[in-house]
Design an enzyme around this catalytic site. Structure first.
Site, mmCIF file in Angstrom:
data_model
loop_
_atom_site.group_PDB
_atom_site.id
_atom_site.type_symbol
_atom_site.label_atom_id
_atom_site.label_comp_id
_atom_site.label_asym_id
_atom_site.label_seq_id
_atom_site.Cartn_x
_atom_site.Cartn_y
_atom_site.Cartn_z
ATOM 1 N N TYR A 117 75.336 -55.913 18.278
ATOM 2 C CA TYR A 117 75.707 -55.869 19.695
ATOM 3 C C TYR A 117 75.367 -54.502 20.250
ATOM 4 O O TYR A 117 75.706 -53.485 19.645
ATOM 5 C CB TYR A 117 77.215 -56.107 19.885
ATOM 6 C CG TYR A 117 77.558 -57.486 20.320
ATOM 7 C CD1 TYR A 117 77.786 -57.780 21.659
ATOM 8 C CD2 TYR A 117 77.656 -58.515 19.400
ATOM 9 C CE1 TYR A 117 78.112 -59.057 22.069
ATOM 10 C CE2 TYR A 117 77.991 -59.798 19.800
ATOM 11 C CZ TYR A 117 78.209 -60.053 21.139
ATOM 12 O OH TYR A 117 78.529 -61.323 21.537
ATOM 13 N N ARG A 133 84.286 -54.533 33.686
ATOM 14 C CA ARG A 133 82.919 -54.348 34.184
ATOM 15 C C ARG A 133 82.903 -54.351 35.708
ATOM 16 O O ARG A 133 82.278 -53.508 36.339
ATOM 17 C CB ARG A 133 82.012 -55.449 33.634
ATOM 18 C CG ARG A 133 80.565 -55.315 34.088
ATOM 19 C CD ARG A 133 79.762 -56.553 33.791
ATOM 20 N NE ARG A 133 80.346 -57.683 34.475
ATOM 21 C CZ ARG A 133 80.412 -58.915 33.984
ATOM 22 N NH1 ARG A 133 79.928 -59.179 32.798
ATOM 23 N NH2 ARG A 133 80.958 -59.900 34.670
#
Length: 156
Positions: A73, A10
């Site tokens: 998710y 990320r």
């Protein structure tokens, strides 16, 4: 190990104009398909409304199953090139996704809990009685508001 690596991926993506994150919910079985479709649609719509130039990425998967429902998710990313404050834009978009989750019968969280990031949705989720119970417990066991100060229940 995967969770540890995801944080680094990320951060690396951010250096290349990509904001990416995941978030989860739980939902009854009869609402899973609508919730997944509507949340992904909302994410794409919010990106477009905020002037994000490139197509966003939104997907989801069921990670745990139960007799009454599932944990879902969501994975979401967009290219922030041209935005002056991409983190703020992401937070606004995720907030709209959480509103959509609740509107579609999902919960505020599954196993990651509520905490500081999701506490603004707590009154909507548990109502006045639930909020009152949490405040009463907090006042009883921590009258000086030392532990988890303002994490979940603001002491007045």
């Amino acid at each position: 190990m995967l969770t540890f690596v995801i944080a680094y991926i990320r951060d690396l993506g951010f250096e290349y104009y990509v904001v990416a994150e995941s978030f989860e919910t739980s939902v009854p079985w009869d609402r899973v398909l609508d919730l997944c479709r509507n949340v992904k649609d909302r994410l794409h719509r919010e990106c477009k409304d905020r002037g994000i130039q490139f197509p966003s990425f939104a997907t989801c998967r069921v990670t745990q199953t139960y007799d009454s429902g599932a944990c879902v998710y969501f994975y979401f990313a967009f290219n922030y090139r041209g935005l002056t404050n991409p983190v703020k834009v992401y937070e606004e978009i995720e907030a709209s996704a959480r509103d959509e989750i609740l509107a579609n019968g999902g919960s505020i969280s599954h196993h990651h809990g509520v905490g500081k990031l999701r506490k603004k949705w707590l009154p909507q989720t548990i109502g006045d009685h639930g909020t009152g119970i949490l405040k009463a417990i907090k006042e009883y066991i921590d009258p000086d508001n030392i532990f988890g100060s303002d994490n979940l229940v603001s002491m007045l």
